[in-house]
Scaffold this motif. Sequence first.
Motif, PDB file in Angstrom:
ATOM      1  N   VAL A   1      -7.100  15.645   4.176  1.00  0.00           N
ATOM      2  CA  VAL A   1      -7.230  17.066   4.505  1.00  0.00           C
ATOM      3  C   VAL A   1      -6.335  17.913   3.624  1.00  0.00           C
ATOM      4  CG1 VAL A   1      -5.428  16.913   6.296  1.00  0.00           C
ATOM      5  CG2 VAL A   1      -7.026  18.826   6.337  1.00  0.00           C
TER       6      VAL A   1
ATOM      7  N   GLU B   1      -7.024  19.723   0.655  1.00  0.00           N
ATOM      8  CA  GLU B   1      -7.497  20.040  -0.686  1.00  0.00           C
ATOM      9  C   GLU B   1      -8.704  19.158  -0.945  1.00  0.00           C
ATOM     10  OE1 GLU B   1      -4.431  20.389  -4.165  1.00  0.00           O
ATOM     11  OE2 GLU B   1      -3.768  18.940  -2.704  1.00  0.00           O
ATOM     12  N   PRO B   2      -9.482  19.479  -1.979  1.00  0.00           N
ATOM     13  CA  PRO B   2     -10.536  18.528  -2.324  1.00  0.00           C
ATOM     14  C   PRO B   2      -9.896  17.226  -2.793  1.00  0.00           C
ATOM     15  CG  PRO B   2     -10.828  20.649  -3.457  1.00  0.00           C
ATOM     16  CD  PRO B   2      -9.469  20.662  -2.857  1.00  0.00           C
TER      17      PRO B   2
ATOM     18  N   ASP C   1     -13.122  12.776   4.897  1.00  0.00           N
ATOM     19  CA  ASP C   1     -12.570  13.886   4.120  1.00  0.00           C
ATOM     20  C   ASP C   1     -12.915  15.141   4.926  1.00  0.00           C
ATOM     21  OD1 ASP C   1     -12.000  15.899   2.324  1.00  0.00           O
ATOM     22  OD2 ASP C   1     -13.377  15.193   0.759  1.00  0.00           O
ATOM     23  N   THR C   2     -11.911  15.722   5.557  1.00  0.00           N
ATOM     24  CA  THR C   2     -12.159  16.763   6.565  1.00  0.00           C
ATOM     25  C   THR C   2     -11.846  18.139   6.010  1.00  0.00           C
ATOM     26  OG1 THR C   2      -9.895  16.598   7.406  1.00  0.00           O
ATOM     27  CG2 THR C   2     -11.530  15.146   8.389  1.00  0.00           C
TER      28      THR C   2
ATOM     29  N   GLN D   1      -9.657  24.882   8.161  1.00  0.00           N
ATOM     30  CA  GLN D   1      -8.640  25.877   7.806  1.00  0.00           C
ATOM     31  C   GLN D   1      -7.815  26.253   9.033  1.00  0.00           C
ATOM     32  OE1 GLN D   1     -11.690  28.927   6.686  1.00  0.00           O
ATOM     33  NE2 GLN D   1     -10.694  28.802   4.690  1.00  0.00           N
ATOM     34  N   THR D   2      -6.691  26.919   8.774  1.00  0.00           N
ATOM     35  CA  THR D   2      -5.889  27.469   9.868  1.00  0.00           C
ATOM     36  C   THR D   2      -6.803  28.270  10.796  1.00  0.00           C
ATOM     37  OG1 THR D   2      -4.010  27.669   8.360  1.00  0.00           O
ATOM     38  CG2 THR D   2      -3.908  28.957  10.399  1.00  0.00           C
TER      39      THR D   2
ATOM     40  N   LYS E   1       0.204  22.797  -1.605  1.00  0.00           N
ATOM     41  CA  LYS E   1      -0.864  23.355  -2.432  1.00  0.00           C
ATOM     42  C   LYS E   1      -0.292  23.805  -3.782  1.00  0.00           C
ATOM     43  CE  LYS E   1      -4.025  24.095   1.204  1.00  0.00           C
ATOM     44  NZ  LYS E   1      -3.627  24.106   2.586  1.00  0.00           N
TER      45      LYS E   1
HETATM   46  C1  6R9 Z   1      -6.367  22.314   7.309  1.00  0.00           C
HETATM   47  C2  6R9 Z   1      -5.767  23.175   6.230  1.00  0.00           C
HETATM   48  C3  6R9 Z   1      -7.209  25.763   4.210  1.00  0.00           C
HETATM   49  C4  6R9 Z   1      -7.755  25.584   2.796  1.00  0.00           C
HETATM   50  C5  6R9 Z   1      -9.253  25.607   2.748  1.00  0.00           C
HETATM   51  C6  6R9 Z   1      -9.537  24.809   1.486  1.00  0.00           C
HETATM   52  C7  6R9 Z   1      -8.469  23.740   1.514  1.00  0.00           C
HETATM   53  C8  6R9 Z   1      -8.618  22.013   3.366  1.00  0.00           C
HETATM   54  C9  6R9 Z   1      -9.994  20.570   2.508  1.00  0.00           C
HETATM   55  C10 6R9 Z   1      -9.832  21.637   1.594  1.00  0.00           C
HETATM   56  C11 6R9 Z   1     -11.311  20.647   0.147  1.00  0.00           C
HETATM   57  C12 6R9 Z   1     -10.873  19.476   2.128  1.00  0.00           C
HETATM   58  N1  6R9 Z   1      -8.960  22.514   2.159  1.00  0.00           N
HETATM   59  N2  6R9 Z   1      -9.223  20.837   3.585  1.00  0.00           N
HETATM   60  N3  6R9 Z   1     -10.491  21.680   0.424  1.00  0.00           N
HETATM   61  N4  6R9 Z   1     -11.509  19.591   0.941  1.00  0.00           N
HETATM   62  N5  6R9 Z   1     -11.059  18.402   2.907  1.00  0.00           N
HETATM   63  O1  6R9 Z   1      -5.454  22.683   5.155  1.00  0.00           O
HETATM   64  O2  6R9 Z   1      -5.625  24.504   6.538  1.00  0.00           O
HETATM   65  O3  6R9 Z   1      -3.580  25.333   5.280  1.00  0.00           O
HETATM   66  O4  6R9 Z   1      -5.286  26.928   6.295  1.00  0.00           O
HETATM   67  O5  6R9 Z   1      -5.804  25.581   4.234  1.00  0.00           O
HETATM   68  O6  6R9 Z   1      -7.390  24.287   2.285  1.00  0.00           O
HETATM   69  O7  6R9 Z   1      -9.351  25.628   0.358  1.00  0.00           O
HETATM   70  O8  6R9 Z   1      -9.728  26.936   2.702  1.00  0.00           O
HETATM   71  P1  6R9 Z   1      -4.998  25.642   5.606  1.00  0.00           P
END
Ligand code: 6R9
Length: 659
Positions: free
Chosen positions: A392, A394-395, A417-418, A421-422, A621
């Motif tokens: 979780v 990022e990609p 792969d989940t 977002q917040t 990030k």
């Molecule tokens: C849970 C979390 C959200 C942003 C989201 C996206 C990135 C989160 C991802 C992913 C690709 C995944 N993101 N999970 N991108 N694959 N499995 O991280 O929340 O901190 O709010 O971030 O993170 O860009 O919009 P948050």
Amino acid sequence: MDDRNGWGRGRPVPAGSPHSPPEWFVEQANVTDSEIDEEFTENWPDCWERAADLLSWEEPYDTVLDDSSAPFYEWFTGGELNAAYNCLDRHLEAGRKTHAAIRWEGKHGEYETYTYRDLYVAVNEFAAALCDLGVEEDDVVTIYLPMIPELPIAMLACARIGAPHSVVFAGLSANALSTRMAAADSEYLITCDGYYRRGDAFNQKSKADNAKLSVEADVETVVVDRLGDELPHVLGENEWDYDGLREEFAGETVEPVSRDAEDMLFLMYTSGTTGEPKGVVHTTGGYLAHVAWTSRAVLDVEPDDTYWCAADIGWITGHSYIVYGPLALGTTTVMYEGTPDYPDRDRLWEIVDRNAVDVFYTAPTAIRAFMKWGEKYPARHDLSSLRLLGSVGEPISPRPWRWYHEHVGGGECPIVDTWWQTETGAVIVSTLPGIDEMKPGAAGPPLPGIDVAIVDENGAPVDPGETGYLTITRPWPGMIRTLYDGDDRYRSEYWERFSDPNAGEWRYFSGDTAAVDEDGYVTVLGRVDDVINVSGRRLSTMEIESAITDVDGIAESAVVGRASKPNGTEIYAYVSTEGRSNPGDGLRRAIVENVESAIGPIAKPHEVVFTPELPKTRSGKIMRRLLEDIANDEAVGDTSALRNPEIVGEIRAGREDDT
Ligand code: 6R9
């Protein structure tokens, strides 16, 4: 999408070859085909009752979804429940008093187990103390604690008395804390003297003291003593010692307050790489139902599992999947105070081994670090207890996916792969591990009961394989209800761009770009702002980065644009390798060639800069903005949000050496 807006070339990196979930996994999975039948998917929004059924309601709800004042949706209206009751009391009543609730792993190798009974006692005593300090239902309590058991204890104590918590990540600055306290009108703060980071004691109270100077209200403060004699502290006016309070209220219990399903459970400020932080409001019923259901269905968590989400509770991932999801299901959740490489790079695998962890959930940034350190660390520990892995934040591109699958999962464990977002509160896009095929690099289809559309500028769905904007087209239980700073901002940030209120059509805009394949699998490419415009082509940074990290020996990369007079924008790639100190021109060439063959000559990096690490925010990030400043020879902006600010100087110096 057409070329007019520059998206024409947008093209995700093809996902790796699919893997089916192994039979042994399917046989024991919580959720299989028989649960997600047609009736489930067609029966919307009532299918979400299955999530609500995982909870104990004091008063049953009468409506699953009230959409009469969209986009201000309400879920399970009329229902009443208490989140702390759901995470504690009901497990005691079910005879699971001695079952481990939290296994805490300290920085220095010390560990502690809290049974459900221990956690119940601690939460009740602290809830009694908070009431005595004057906290009333709906007062926002700010919590500024590192990964120590008092953090979930404080959250659950707040939930028990109906006081929304606002957890501020312990690594954020005094300034960040005071802004968040002021924005939430919070007059209560729970913090600590300090904590250990790597080997050093770190003063947290002085940051809290500084923050309070700029908060107008008199703040009642509770201080947890984490460091003892190592960092003596003095309590000032309106400051209380956590242990002293626990002693004073020893043995007391507090009735859980009955909360409306739509009453606020907590407030979470998003890290916000740009602009003022946003106070995301989550409510009690829908949020808890969604995190419990996804913990069960996506993370396959069972009550007798030992489950470890290696995130920080200071972010949404920790709220949903260290605290509320697993505890609502009555499982054992592992909580780790330290970093993956302290005192050495074996640390995480030792913890998995000692606790016989069944399900492990972490972020690509960590996985890329493991890959960089090498396979010998996981290889020398017994990881055979693992059944499922999660990713979780990022990609995750195919190569780290495969590395994780092979070296942590023994080539056996499925990976989820989940994407979420917040604001979404819980998982939105992911495979269901007992049902769906996995495609390395693609998160998966939207979960049953969730609808996602990848659309162009005008809101029309793009063709498979084309890049577009990730939108969610129907409401979901764990969704953000509003922004604490105002309904208008909520509407304009998330709904304005792709909704048509006159037609009664509401679409949530995530701020991410993505593509969908013929099977409906979503590959997330990155945030909308993570694009580089080269010769009128908008290229996704994630797409180029994925092509770079596909090269053997590359651990991680970040690409940015550099403005150049004759050529327009040029691409700069910052790359860290798997441990090689002098990577050399061969690797540079391999990177450029791979980008060219994956995307095309237009995406070829003009320069490849090797660096030991990339600059990252505290939540892991990559801060592309700083790299962009360096590439453009501009003054580097604020680095206070960085976890590793020292790297900025190193990269700059490295670049000067190169030129
Ligand atoms: C849970 C979390 C959200 C942003 C989201 C996206 C990135 C989160 C991802 C992913 C690709 C995944 N993101 N999970 N991108 N694959 N499995 O991280 O929340 O901190 O709010 O971030 O993170 O860009 O919009 P948050």
